[in-house]
Design a protein around this motif. Sequence first.
Motif, short mmCIF file in Angstrom:
data_model
loop_
_atom_site.label_atom_id
_atom_site.label_comp_id
_atom_site.label_asym_id
_atom_site.label_seq_id
_atom_site.Cartn_x
_atom_site.Cartn_y
_atom_site.Cartn_z
N SER A 165 -1.55 -4.44 3.22
CA SER A 165 -1.79 -3.15 2.57
C SER A 165 -2.05 -3.30 1.07
O SER A 165 -2.26 -2.31 0.37
N GLY A 166 -1.99 -4.54 0.57
CA GLY A 166 -2.26 -4.78 -0.85
C GLY A 166 -1.08 -4.54 -1.77
O GLY A 166 -1.24 -4.50 -2.99
N ASP A 167 0.13 -4.38 -1.19
CA ASP A 167 1.30 -4.07 -2.01
C ASP A 167 1.97 -5.30 -2.61
O ASP A 167 2.76 -5.19 -3.54
N LEU A 168 1.70 -6.47 -2.03
CA LEU A 168 2.20 -7.70 -2.63
C LEU A 168 1.23 -8.83 -2.33
O LEU A 168 0.29 -8.69 -1.54
N VAL A 169 1.47 -9.99 -2.97
CA VAL A 169 0.52 -11.09 -2.92
C VAL A 169 1.25 -12.38 -2.55
O VAL A 169 2.31 -12.68 -3.11
N TYR A 170 0.67 -13.12 -1.62
CA TYR A 170 1.18 -14.45 -1.29
C TYR A 170 0.49 -15.49 -2.16
O TYR A 170 -0.60 -15.27 -2.70
N CYS A 171 1.12 -16.64 -2.26
CA CYS A 171 0.45 -17.78 -2.89
C CYS A 171 -0.83 -18.07 -2.10
O CYS A 171 -0.88 -17.88 -0.89
N SER A 172 -1.86 -18.51 -2.79
CA SER A 172 -3.09 -18.83 -2.08
C SER A 172 -2.83 -19.94 -1.06
O SER A 172 -2.01 -20.84 -1.29
N ASN A 173 -3.50 -19.84 0.08
CA ASN A 173 -3.31 -20.80 1.18
C ASN A 173 -1.90 -20.77 1.76
O ASN A 173 -1.42 -21.76 2.32
N SER A 174 -1.21 -19.63 1.62
CA SER A 174 0.15 -19.52 2.17
C SER A 174 0.40 -18.09 2.61
O SER A 174 -0.02 -17.14 1.95
N ASP A 175 1.08 -17.94 3.73
CA ASP A 175 1.58 -16.62 4.12
C ASP A 175 3.09 -16.68 4.29
O ASP A 175 3.68 -15.92 5.04
N ILE A 176 3.69 -17.60 3.56
CA ILE A 176 5.14 -17.79 3.63
C ILE A 176 5.80 -17.52 2.28
O ILE A 176 6.90 -16.97 2.22
N GLN A 177 5.15 -17.88 1.19
CA GLN A 177 5.76 -17.74 -0.13
C GLN A 177 5.02 -16.70 -0.97
O GLN A 177 3.79 -16.68 -1.04
N LEU A 178 5.79 -15.83 -1.62
CA LEU A 178 5.23 -14.75 -2.44
C LEU A 178 4.90 -15.26 -3.84
O LEU A 178 5.55 -16.16 -4.38
N TYR A 179 3.89 -14.63 -4.42
CA TYR A 179 3.33 -15.04 -5.70
C TYR A 179 3.63 -14.01 -6.78
O TYR A 179 3.51 -12.80 -6.55
N MET A 180 3.99 -14.50 -7.96
CA MET A 180 4.16 -13.65 -9.13
C MET A 180 2.77 -13.40 -9.72
O MET A 180 2.33 -14.06 -10.66
N ASP A 181 2.02 -12.46 -9.12
CA ASP A 181 0.63 -12.25 -9.48
C ASP A 181 0.50 -11.61 -10.86
O ASP A 181 1.42 -10.91 -11.33
N PRO A 182 -0.60 -11.80 -11.54
CA PRO A 182 -0.79 -11.28 -12.90
C PRO A 182 -0.67 -9.76 -13.01
O PRO A 182 -0.29 -9.23 -14.06
N LYS A 183 -0.99 -9.05 -11.93
CA LYS A 183 -0.89 -7.59 -11.97
C LYS A 183 0.50 -7.08 -11.58
O LYS A 183 0.73 -5.86 -11.53
#
Length: 439
Positions: A165-183
Amino acid sequence: MVTSDSEVLDASTSYSYNISVQKNTAVIGADSPFGALYGLETFSQLVSAGHLNYSTLAVSDEPQYRHRGFMIDTGRRFFPKEHVMQLLDAMSYLKMNVLHFHLSDLCRFSVESKLYPTLATASNGFYTQQDIVDLVAYAKDRGIRVMPEFDVPGHSHGFRALAASGDLVYCSNSDIQLYMDPKNKTLTTLKHLFVEMAQLFDEELFHLGCDETGTPGDCSLASTKQLEVELIKHISSIGKTPVGWEEVLYSTAAASKSTVIDAWNHHNSGQSTGLGYHSIESAGHLFYLNHASLSYENQWADIAAGMDDKQRALLLGGEISMWTDNYCYITQCTRPGSPVAHWMFNRTQDATFLQSIGGMVWPRGIAAAGSFWNYNASLSATSTEFLSCYYAQNDRLAARNIAVCPNGCKCDEVSRCGKPYPQPHDYHDHQQQSPHLVV
């Protein structure tokens, strides 16, 4: 006789009690209703053991540790509400007082969210918010606090509906670890979600996981640390005390001085208390009961061994853990492979799953409960005195309809007393289904 009738249950609650028996009169004294509950439990043990044949008897007892925990992993294999209640009953009989509720992991996010309604409905089993309210109340009636854990930023495959739904972001090439995205999408969403979740639990401790992270794709050690630091600040700002697995101190170094360190793998609570942190001892080689080969003797352990008085004051206590990796329908719900009890992932196997979990946890967890209550170095785990109490307590659990491994038997995930649990005829078909489609 109870000194205070306050029903406030927190880390400062007194569980001390005393029992006095003179001739035909028995009196139980306690500082709190929860201490009185423990006094009644001990009194029932004395009755069943025949010790009240004496004309005079006196017992004065209190726990060595304020945190005597049991972690259940429902972020992989779901524990139905009724199963959790039975485990809470067993905990109360053994004077354990903290349910560590591991509610999110690679297979699911296990709690209904009103803010993000697709989050839990994407999984095969979840608790409604009313279920959580009911379980917290049920636990409190038994003197048990419920510490929630929502494991981030690693082990976060269960959050994937929010990535869609675009509410959070995973690390690229991963669907296990969440990313502290710039936005700050991930951080903002987790802040809102954790406020919602925290309101369901009156427990001060709020576990953030923070274990087994890496640097996949655009995630760096620095970005992961930043996300953990911000979440720890946020949890503190809403009046909770953050808890993290040992990596929050030793891998990312994100821990604040108020963070409780849950030691489990490469480090022990002696090290973290030595650095000035409140700590919980969850050592995998002692207390991970998902290892069927682990002897009950491992659970009878001095978790404060080698600590000075200052460190002992920082040691909250210990926990046993029952991880459900071996019950995933495929390996960790993310990659090919068939764990030994994969067919029990299907909700049609709930009854068998309960028997399997009970056989894995009890009676071995009885020894750990004794260690967390008041370890006695002079009592050997192989002594007649110890084994007599150990087996009697297991029989008492069984008599109260708790699923256990019977005395003298060997149990593991898929068998009890040498007899395999019956598998459904169509379990190969179940194995191939997406867990979201299994009902």
